[in-house]
Design a protein around this motif. Sequence first.
Motif, PDB file in Angstrom:
ATOM      1  N   ARG A 251     -19.477  -2.513 -27.822  1.00  0.00           N
ATOM      2  CA  ARG A 251     -18.089  -2.131 -28.012  1.00  0.00           C
ATOM      3  C   ARG A 251     -17.678  -2.173 -29.479  1.00  0.00           C
ATOM      4  NH1 ARG A 251     -14.148  -5.018 -24.039  1.00  0.00           N
ATOM      5  NH2 ARG A 251     -12.845  -3.304 -24.801  1.00  0.00           N
ATOM      6  N   THR A 252     -18.677  -2.273 -30.344  1.00  0.00           N
ATOM      7  CA  THR A 252     -18.422  -2.278 -31.784  1.00  0.00           C
ATOM      8  C   THR A 252     -18.575  -0.859 -32.317  1.00  0.00           C
ATOM      9  OG1 THR A 252     -19.153  -4.562 -32.036  1.00  0.00           O
ATOM     10  CG2 THR A 252     -19.208  -3.180 -33.997  1.00  0.00           C
TER      11      THR A 252
ATOM     12  N   SER B  90     -14.139  -3.781 -32.821  1.00  0.00           N
ATOM     13  CA  SER B  90     -15.050  -4.527 -31.963  1.00  0.00           C
ATOM     14  C   SER B  90     -14.193  -5.316 -30.977  1.00  0.00           C
ATOM     15  CB  SER B  90     -15.941  -5.452 -32.803  1.00  0.00           C
ATOM     16  OG  SER B  90     -16.924  -6.083 -32.015  1.00  0.00           O
ATOM     17  N   THR B  91     -14.728  -6.428 -30.489  1.00  0.00           N
ATOM     18  CA  THR B  91     -13.967  -7.374 -29.675  1.00  0.00           C
ATOM     19  C   THR B  91     -14.251  -8.766 -30.223  1.00  0.00           C
ATOM     20  OG1 THR B  91     -15.711  -7.825 -28.064  1.00  0.00           O
ATOM     21  CG2 THR B  91     -14.277  -5.919 -27.625  1.00  0.00           C
TER      22      THR B  91
ATOM     23  N   LEU C 237      -5.727 -13.259 -30.621  1.00  0.00           N
ATOM     24  CA  LEU C 237      -6.887 -13.156 -29.744  1.00  0.00           C
ATOM     25  C   LEU C 237      -7.986 -14.029 -30.336  1.00  0.00           C
ATOM     26  CD1 LEU C 237      -6.937  -9.279 -29.203  1.00  0.00           C
ATOM     27  CD2 LEU C 237      -5.731 -11.007 -27.862  1.00  0.00           C
TER      28      LEU C 237
ATOM     29  N   HIS D 145     -12.069 -15.992 -29.619  1.00  0.00           N
ATOM     30  CA  HIS D 145     -13.246 -16.354 -28.833  1.00  0.00           C
ATOM     31  C   HIS D 145     -14.006 -17.420 -29.598  1.00  0.00           C
ATOM     32  CE1 HIS D 145     -17.249 -15.664 -26.736  1.00  0.00           C
ATOM     33  NE2 HIS D 145     -16.409 -15.920 -25.774  1.00  0.00           N
TER      34      HIS D 145
ATOM     35  N   ASP E 242     -12.046  -9.936 -24.813  1.00  0.00           N
ATOM     36  CA  ASP E 242     -12.666  -8.631 -24.589  1.00  0.00           C
ATOM     37  C   ASP E 242     -11.748  -7.457 -24.942  1.00  0.00           C
ATOM     38  OD1 ASP E 242     -15.212  -9.565 -23.521  1.00  0.00           O
ATOM     39  OD2 ASP E 242     -13.996 -10.339 -21.864  1.00  0.00           O
ATOM     40  N   GLU E 243     -10.633  -7.756 -25.550  1.00  0.00           N
ATOM     41  CA  GLU E 243      -9.732  -6.690 -25.974  1.00  0.00           C
ATOM     42  C   GLU E 243     -10.240  -6.077 -27.282  1.00  0.00           C
ATOM     43  OE1 GLU E 243      -5.579  -7.547 -26.038  1.00  0.00           O
ATOM     44  OE2 GLU E 243      -5.688  -8.878 -24.294  1.00  0.00           O
ATOM     45  N   PRO E 244     -10.097  -4.765 -27.457  1.00  0.00           N
ATOM     46  CA  PRO E 244     -10.543  -4.144 -28.708  1.00  0.00           C
ATOM     47  C   PRO E 244      -9.671  -4.585 -29.878  1.00  0.00           C
ATOM     48  CG  PRO E 244      -9.382  -2.559 -27.340  1.00  0.00           C
ATOM     49  CD  PRO E 244      -9.562  -3.775 -26.498  1.00  0.00           C
ATOM     50  N   VAL E 245     -10.301  -4.817 -31.012  1.00  0.00           N
ATOM     51  CA  VAL E 245      -9.584  -5.245 -32.210  1.00  0.00           C
ATOM     52  C   VAL E 245     -10.104  -4.497 -33.432  1.00  0.00           C
ATOM     53  CG1 VAL E 245      -8.976  -7.566 -31.408  1.00  0.00           C
ATOM     54  CG2 VAL E 245     -11.197  -7.182 -32.500  1.00  0.00           C
TER      55      VAL E 245
ATOM     56  N   ARG F  57     -15.288 -11.276 -28.642  1.00  0.00           N
ATOM     57  CA  ARG F  57     -16.537 -11.752 -28.040  1.00  0.00           C
ATOM     58  C   ARG F  57     -17.759 -11.165 -28.740  1.00  0.00           C
ATOM     59  NH1 ARG F  57     -17.170 -13.992 -23.114  1.00  0.00           N
ATOM     60  NH2 ARG F  57     -15.158 -13.175 -22.408  1.00  0.00           N
ATOM     61  N   GLU F  58     -17.721  -9.892 -29.086  1.00  0.00           N
ATOM     62  CA  GLU F  58     -18.890  -9.287 -29.734  1.00  0.00           C
ATOM     63  C   GLU F  58     -19.072  -9.819 -31.158  1.00  0.00           C
ATOM     64  OE1 GLU F  58     -19.545  -5.117 -29.451  1.00  0.00           O
ATOM     65  OE2 GLU F  58     -19.962  -5.276 -27.300  1.00  0.00           O
TER      66      GLU F  58
END
Length: 319
Positions: A155-156, A207-208, A18, A20, A60-63, A210-211
């Motif tokens: 989302r963190t 988080s993701t 993944l 970004h 935007d997937e959670p990681v 992107r974040e």
Amino acid sequence: MVEDQIREVFARAGAEGLLHAVPIGGEPCRDEVTIGRRATGDTVAAGEWTAADEVAVGADEPVVIASVFKVLLVLEFARQVTAGQLDPRARVRVTAADRLGGWGTAGCADDVELSLRDLALFAISVSDNSAADLLLAQVGLDTVRLLAEELRLERTRIVGGPRDVLQSMLSEVGARDESEFALRYPALPEARKRRMSVLDPSRTNASTPREITRLLCLIWRDEAGPPQACAQVRDLMSRQVFRHRLVSGFPDEATVAAKTGTLPGLHMEAGVVRYPDGSRYAVSVFARTRELAASRTAVDAAIGTAARIAVDFLRRRDG
């Protein structure tokens, strides 16, 4: 498409990746102002990039963020120092009870005494888990969580520090200490290993992609706190010693300031790549391997290759 190229890079390395990547322009990085420009000349709000403004593969997937968490921790430390709440020269003793294994003071055989600012250096530069844990005790877990909220990293999730992560691993395996864990873990069925909370974004620090690039964007634009605090984080990230992931993908003239993270089957790094012409790009890459190994050179190299593909695409667009 560039996204397909990136997926293929990871597939060849036996992993899923993944990613970004976005340019960091000169404009502020808050949601209400612009952070880049589309080819049409229209402005783009932070977090609202289009395909022309970013490279996104599952962005935007959670990681699980593992030691990438230390960027947020050290940022909070730097902010408290700038506000006069902490003395960066205050001394801390790292004892046997504080050792968590790994690099830096975490793996020392004897007690070590150092300053808070050197704890921050070790936490970022060599991903010292003991240093990070002691620094977290100084700044406070709740304040790190509040910082994520302030920066609108919605989302963190921060559930704890390195010791909390280690304790969760020990308890799930039924081990009393790291030595017993090292004996028990290899014998576990693969399915049970994959169910461990440290590998589940819903149960650990997460988080993701992107974040994470948003966090880097804010730090590099002096908008994650006072300029002095942001500058300190940038300096520490530029001193990271590990060069087998992001750095491996870029030419010598590019400089990379970054932070790695590693858990069994998870390889990641987030950082900012700067070229001599002044252009800067925030990149976050998260790879999950099919085998739960902590060391996979092919996957590490794929992280650098994928990041280079993404940044080259953005540079061609900007050019």
